[in-house]
Design an enzyme around this catalytic site. Structure first.
Site, PDB file in Angstrom:
ATOM      1  N   LYS A  90      10.665 -13.166  -4.867  1.00  0.00           N
ATOM      2  CA  LYS A  90       9.668 -13.102  -5.383  1.00  0.00           C
ATOM      3  C   LYS A  90      10.575 -12.933  -6.623  1.00  0.00           C
ATOM      4  O   LYS A  90      11.776 -11.899  -8.016  1.00  0.00           O
ATOM      5  CB  LYS A  90       9.667 -11.833  -5.194  1.00  0.00           C
ATOM      6  CG  LYS A  90       8.075 -10.820  -5.038  1.00  0.00           C
ATOM      7  CD  LYS A  90       8.145  -9.662  -4.479  1.00  0.00           C
ATOM      8  CE  LYS A  90       6.540  -8.538  -4.773  1.00  0.00           C
ATOM      9  NZ  LYS A  90       6.206  -7.446  -3.191  1.00  0.00           N
ATOM     10  N   SER A 165       2.064  -7.232  -2.267  1.00  0.00           N
ATOM     11  CA  SER A 165       2.405  -7.683  -3.701  1.00  0.00           C
ATOM     12  C   SER A 165       3.122  -9.507  -2.947  1.00  0.00           C
ATOM     13  O   SER A 165       3.379  -9.758  -4.612  1.00  0.00           O
ATOM     14  CB  SER A 165       2.960  -6.796  -4.519  1.00  0.00           C
ATOM     15  OG  SER A 165       4.777  -6.599  -3.729  1.00  0.00           O
ATOM     16  N   SER A 189       3.498  -4.313   0.564  1.00  0.00           N
ATOM     17  CA  SER A 189       3.789  -5.509   0.041  1.00  0.00           C
ATOM     18  C   SER A 189       4.519  -6.409   1.434  1.00  0.00           C
ATOM     19  O   SER A 189       4.682  -7.488   0.705  1.00  0.00           O
ATOM     20  CB  SER A 189       4.623  -5.285  -1.038  1.00  0.00           C
ATOM     21  OG  SER A 189       3.522  -4.193  -1.848  1.00  0.00           O
TER      22      SER A 189
END
Length: 482
Positions: A90, A165, A189
């Site tokens: 990420k 996210s 997330s």
């Protein structure tokens, strides 16, 4: 609903599980270079419609493969040894030599010279970083978009969002760009995008997979964690992530028994508490209720018991918002002025909320966190796992940042619809999103499983039993154009 018919045009290698590919790598039946090339080819073929992998690291990955023999001498016997498997990271964590933009225009050219301790551990254990996956600005939001790389779309319908996210990681996994992807979690997330993209996302106990941001090294709410297409692969990745590092002061020692080995043991009887809405804590659309209840009805047998039950959690919403506010006030508000100038409205509102907390609110939040922990500790004396929704809705339109209402109930702000994620975060409990079915329109629905303190072992074992019974499949798909 069972998994709808889907197309997959990728290679056989990309369709295999992470554990299968690692076994091939260990046996020498496939090389790390071949695995990397398969990932890069798949990214080239399908990333365009979903925009999941936003930074490719081919040159760095090749160099990493060249260093693997030296690493193997130290780590190849480790249960989390990945043997040259290409993974996604990420875009919210430092990888030396690769941009870490955090989705902010102010950090578009930010290239760290040193990797986060978790990245160092993964590379030492044979991970090859093939790319970075998209995230909303500084990880704030459950719809993955930013001014640097744009919008990540849902592989099951590109007109819908992929959650956030860690939306880039979830979409990359679902389309077969990587076998394993890193994620992080504060308000679901890891869990929301896993639910929206029919993959598995694990929010571990604080410290199980490294630590939080450098500026809040003692914070218990934000965590790193593994994402994959099935439970066994998540266990492999969690084994790779585990270990104490002095740079992460809350990091935990490696478990005595690897999580992969736990999955090979007899689970005995498993008792699951199920709730459709946590006693009315948050609204849930009828189709989500029906899908989850349909999944739950497939599970019971002589070894797996389902009981409708939920804990009483006073002021959970207020407590979570206070703890979140402390994080944003202490960490995000400390970012350079150049970064803060770009903040989207919702991110700025989070920071302002944190800055405006008074001492009484902070004290009540900390006391409330302790109270809820003990409530859950006692609850898990009677149950192995608590099962409930991840969210009350299916993936929504990609151009809407967050839903304004759920099941006719107005949402107060952009985290209000994520309330089911709050419990695990506040109580510091391991939580996992597992595919549970699909809506009538073919959009994924995940079920959230929560276990007792530091009990990832029981959580994964229960998740595996549920995964086997639901038998939804975990192969990647080509993006569906809608």
């Amino acid at each position: 609903m069972v998994r709808p018919p889907v197309d997959y045009s990728g290679s056989d290698l990309c369709a295999k599980s992470a554990r299968e590919v690692v076994r091939l790598l260990k046996a020498g039946d496939v090389s790390p270079h071949e695995v990397l090339q398969a990932a890069l080819d798949r990214i080239a073929a399908v990333n365009g419609p979903v925009n999941a992998t936003v930074i490719q690291c081919a040159e760095r990955a090749q160099a990493s493969i060249d260093r693997l023999p030296a690493h193997a001498r130290e780590s190849e016997d480790h249960p989390g040894w990945l043997a040259g498997l290409t993974i996604g990271i990420k875009d919210l964590i430092d990888v030396a030599g690769i941009p870490n933009t955090c989705g902010s225009p102010a950090l578009k050219t930010n290239i760290p010279q040193k990797s986060d301790a978790l990245i160092e551990r993964l590379e030492k254990r044979g991970a090859v970083i093939g790319g970075k996956t998209n995230t909303p600005e500084f990880g704030a939001g459950a719809n993955t978009f930013n001014e640097v790389f744009g919008i990540t779309r849902n592989p099951y319908n590109i007109a819908c969002n992929a959650g956030g996210s860690s939306g880039g990681s979830a979409a990359a996994l679902a389309t077969g760009q990587f076998w394993l992807c890193h994620g992080s979690d504060l308000a679901g997330s890891l869990r929301t995008p896993a639910s929206f993209c029919a993959v598995v996302g694990l929010r571990p106990s604080p410290g199980r997979a490294g630590g939080g941001p450098v500026d809040s090294a003692f914070s218990l709410e934000p965590v790193q964690g593994p994402m994959a297409r099935n439970v066994g692969d998540v266990a492999l990745f969690l084994d790779s992530m585990c270990g104490f590092d002095v740079r992460h002061p809350i990091s935990l020692p490696e478990p005595t028994v690897p999580f992969q080995a736990i999955l090979e043991t007899d689970p005995g009887s498993i008792k699951i508490a199920f709730t459709e809405d946590l006693g009315g804590f948050a609204p849930v659309e009828k189709e989500i209720r029906d899908t989850l209840r349909g999944a739950i009805h497939k599970l019971p047998d002589r070894r797996l018991e389902i009981v409708e039950s939920y804990p009483e959690l006073q002021r959970l919403n207020e407590i979570y918002l206070t703890l979140r506010g402390i994080h944003y006030g202490a960490v995000t508000d400390n970012l350079p002025a150049a970064a803060k100038r770009h903040f989207k409205r919702t991110l700025r509102e989070n920071v302002d909320f944190g800055r405006n907390l008074d001492a009484s609110q902070i004290y009540q939040g900390l006391r409330g966190k302790t109270r809820i922990y003990h409530t859950m500790r006692r609850f898990f004396e009677d149950f192995d796992v608590l099962a409930m929704p991840n969210t009350g809705i299916a993936p929504g339109p990609v151009d809407i940042e967050y839903p304004r209402e759920v099941d006719g109930v107005k949402m107060h702000d952009y985290v209000d619809w994520l309330r089911f994620s709050f419990l695990a975060t506040v109580a510091g409990l391991p939580s996992l999103s597992l595919p549970a079915g699909f809506t009538g329109d073919g959009l994924p629905v995940g079920i959230q499983l929560i276990a007792g303190p530091r009990n990832e072992a029981r959580l994964l074992r229960a998740a595996l039993e549920i995964e086997r019974r639901l038998d939804l499949g975990s192969s990647p798909i080509d993006p569906i154009m809608g």
